[in-house]
Design a protein around this motif. Structure first.
Motif, PDB file in Angstrom:
ATOM      1  N   PRO A  62      -4.499  -7.404   3.748  1.00 38.82           N
ATOM      2  CA  PRO A  62      -4.531  -6.426   2.648  1.00 38.82           C
ATOM      3  C   PRO A  62      -3.392  -6.650   1.654  1.00 38.82           C
ATOM      4  O   PRO A  62      -2.313  -7.089   2.030  1.00 38.82           O
ATOM      5  CB  PRO A  62      -4.374  -5.086   3.371  1.00 38.82           C
ATOM      6  N   GLN A  63      -3.672  -6.346   0.394  1.00 38.60           N
ATOM      7  CA  GLN A  63      -2.665  -6.483  -0.655  1.00 38.60           C
ATOM      8  C   GLN A  63      -2.269  -5.089  -1.128  1.00 38.60           C
ATOM      9  O   GLN A  63      -3.122  -4.293  -1.523  1.00 38.60           O
ATOM     10  CB  GLN A  63      -3.232  -7.295  -1.840  1.00 38.60           C
ATOM     11  N   TYR A  64      -0.978  -4.791  -1.076  1.00 41.94           N
ATOM     12  CA  TYR A  64      -0.477  -3.486  -1.483  1.00 41.94           C
ATOM     13  C   TYR A  64       0.371  -3.633  -2.746  1.00 41.94           C
ATOM     14  O   TYR A  64       1.189  -4.536  -2.855  1.00 41.94           O
ATOM     15  CB  TYR A  64       0.367  -2.856  -0.377  1.00 41.94           C
ATOM     16  N   LYS A  65       0.167  -2.709  -3.696  1.00 39.85           N
ATOM     17  CA  LYS A  65       0.911  -2.768  -4.954  1.00 39.85           C
ATOM     18  C   LYS A  65       2.253  -2.048  -4.869  1.00 39.85           C
ATOM     19  O   LYS A  65       3.128  -2.248  -5.696  1.00 39.85           O
ATOM     20  CB  LYS A  65       0.066  -2.150  -6.072  1.00 39.85           C
ATOM     21  N   GLY A  66       2.409  -1.208  -3.882  1.00 32.32           N
ATOM     22  CA  GLY A  66       3.651  -0.460  -3.729  1.00 32.32           C
ATOM     23  C   GLY A  66       3.558   0.456  -2.519  1.00 32.32           C
ATOM     24  O   GLY A  66       2.555   0.440  -1.791  1.00 32.32           O
ATOM     25  N   LEU A  67       4.576   1.267  -2.313  1.00 32.29           N
ATOM     26  CA  LEU A  67       4.617   2.136  -1.140  1.00 32.29           C
ATOM     27  C   LEU A  67       3.461   3.131  -1.125  1.00 32.29           C
ATOM     28  O   LEU A  67       2.768   3.279  -0.112  1.00 32.29           O
ATOM     29  CB  LEU A  67       5.955   2.882  -1.104  1.00 32.29           C
ATOM     30  N   THR A  68       3.221   3.793  -2.255  1.00 29.60           N
ATOM     31  CA  THR A  68       2.132   4.771  -2.323  1.00 29.60           C
ATOM     32  C   THR A  68       0.786   4.106  -2.105  1.00 29.60           C
ATOM     33  O   THR A  68      -0.081   4.623  -1.376  1.00 29.60           O
ATOM     34  CB  THR A  68       2.141   5.493  -3.685  1.00 29.60           C
TER      35      THR A  68
END
Length: 323
Positions: A62-68
């Motif tokens: 998975p690719q996450y853009k930030g903490l939220t």
């Protein structure tokens, strides 16, 4: 004959002197602090690990853009329980690591002080005691950290279906058995080399923490082992953790990647070279902001719980009688 008898008589006394500095209260207090902070902040630890191993080359993760974004994606894809993947070995790991660390550190420190807790050691001896405690703790807990990392990196049922059975783990004990069976002792000690370098993290942190406490108590003209208030412990723990984390974070990225079952590095140097080649300097600091968001309050909770529990338990200890 006299010299041999003398040597034989004095050797046990030296051993008793060393072991007389071991106080179980530090072990219990350290475990209490580690468990408390882990249960509260495990989701941030999980997200930090996932950021750290995301090298931009493995498209199946998975690719996450930030903490939220990470929290939202994990809850959507894995449910709320997904935020607590790997929590069991993390509780075991953090509890035992902090317990052993505080036990070893205080034993070594007290031995260096000759049993006089009011004797200041200075920065070098504080770092030496912390480094020795860190190495001993790492030897005992590295397998638990490998398991924690791998359980945190089981992203979803879809991800698990793509892995061979030997890399799908039903829980902590299942992971320990499978890693040992398929990879041997070496598998349980993946990331050990960067972990050794990471001992400098604990050494810097404890040196900074102890020196701040000592300087503060000297400023107040009280003995250096005088108990402080909760606010003071929180402040000193936070500052010491920020200093240590900023200075030593890259080793945590390398260690996490070596322990990740989705990657196959030949060793620490290969991992460093590939991280540098594909990601540059920023690759060594992936997940740093999440890490600081997690470790700063975690350290504050751990140290406050430790200081208060150890003080409470040690208050019941009687003065040691002369042997």
């Amino acid at each position: 004959m006299t010299s041999l008898k003398t040597a034989g008589a004095t050797a046990p006394n030296r051993n008793i002197t060393v072991f007389s500095h071991v106080k179980y209260e530090h072990l219990i207090a350290g475990i209490s602090g580690g468990v408390a902070s882990t249960l509260i902040l495990h989701p941030l630890d999980l997200i930090k690990i996932r950021f750290a191993v995301n090298d931009g080359q493995t498209k199946t993760t998975p690719q996450y853009k930030g903490l939220t974004s990470a929290v939202t994606t994990i809850v959507q894809q894995e449910g709320p329980r997904g935020l607590y993947r790997g929590v069991t070995p993390n509780v075991w790991g953090s509890g035992s690591a902090w317990g052993f660390y505080f036990l070893f550190y205080n034993t070594i420190k007290t031995w260096i002080q000759g049993g006089n807790s009011k004797k200041p050691l200075g920065p070098f001896l504080h770092m030496l005691a912390a480094a020795e405690a860190g190495i001993l703790t790492l030897v005992m807990t590295n397998p638990i950290w490998v398991v924690k990392t791998r359980l945190c990196l089981q992203y979803s049922e879809l991800d698990l279906s793509k892995l061979p059975d030997s890399k799908r783990y039903a829980g902590m004990m299942d992971a320990l058995r499978k890693i040992y069976r398929t990879e041997g002792i070496r598998g349980l000690y993946r990331g050990f080399v960067p972990g050794i370098f990471g001992v400098s993290h604990g050494a810097l942190q404890f040196m900074t923490y102890e020196e701040m406490k000592n300087k503060y108590n000297n400023y107040r003209n009280v003995p250096i082992d005088t108990k402080l208030g909760t606010g003071e412990y929180l402040t000193f723990a936070a500052v010491s953790k920020l200093v240590a984390a900023a200075a030593t974070y890259p080793y945590q990225v390398i260690r996490a990647r070596l322990q990740d079952q989705h990657h196959d590095y030949k060793g620490s140097w290969d991992c460093i070279l590939r991280t540098w080649r594909y990601e540059g300097v920023r690759g060594f600091y992936k997940g740093l902001s999440v890490n600081l968001t997690r470790v700063t309050p975690a350290t504050m909770i751990t140290f406050v719980v430790y200081e208060n529990v150890s003080y409470f338990l040690l208050s019941f200890r009687r003065e040691p009688t002369s042997l």
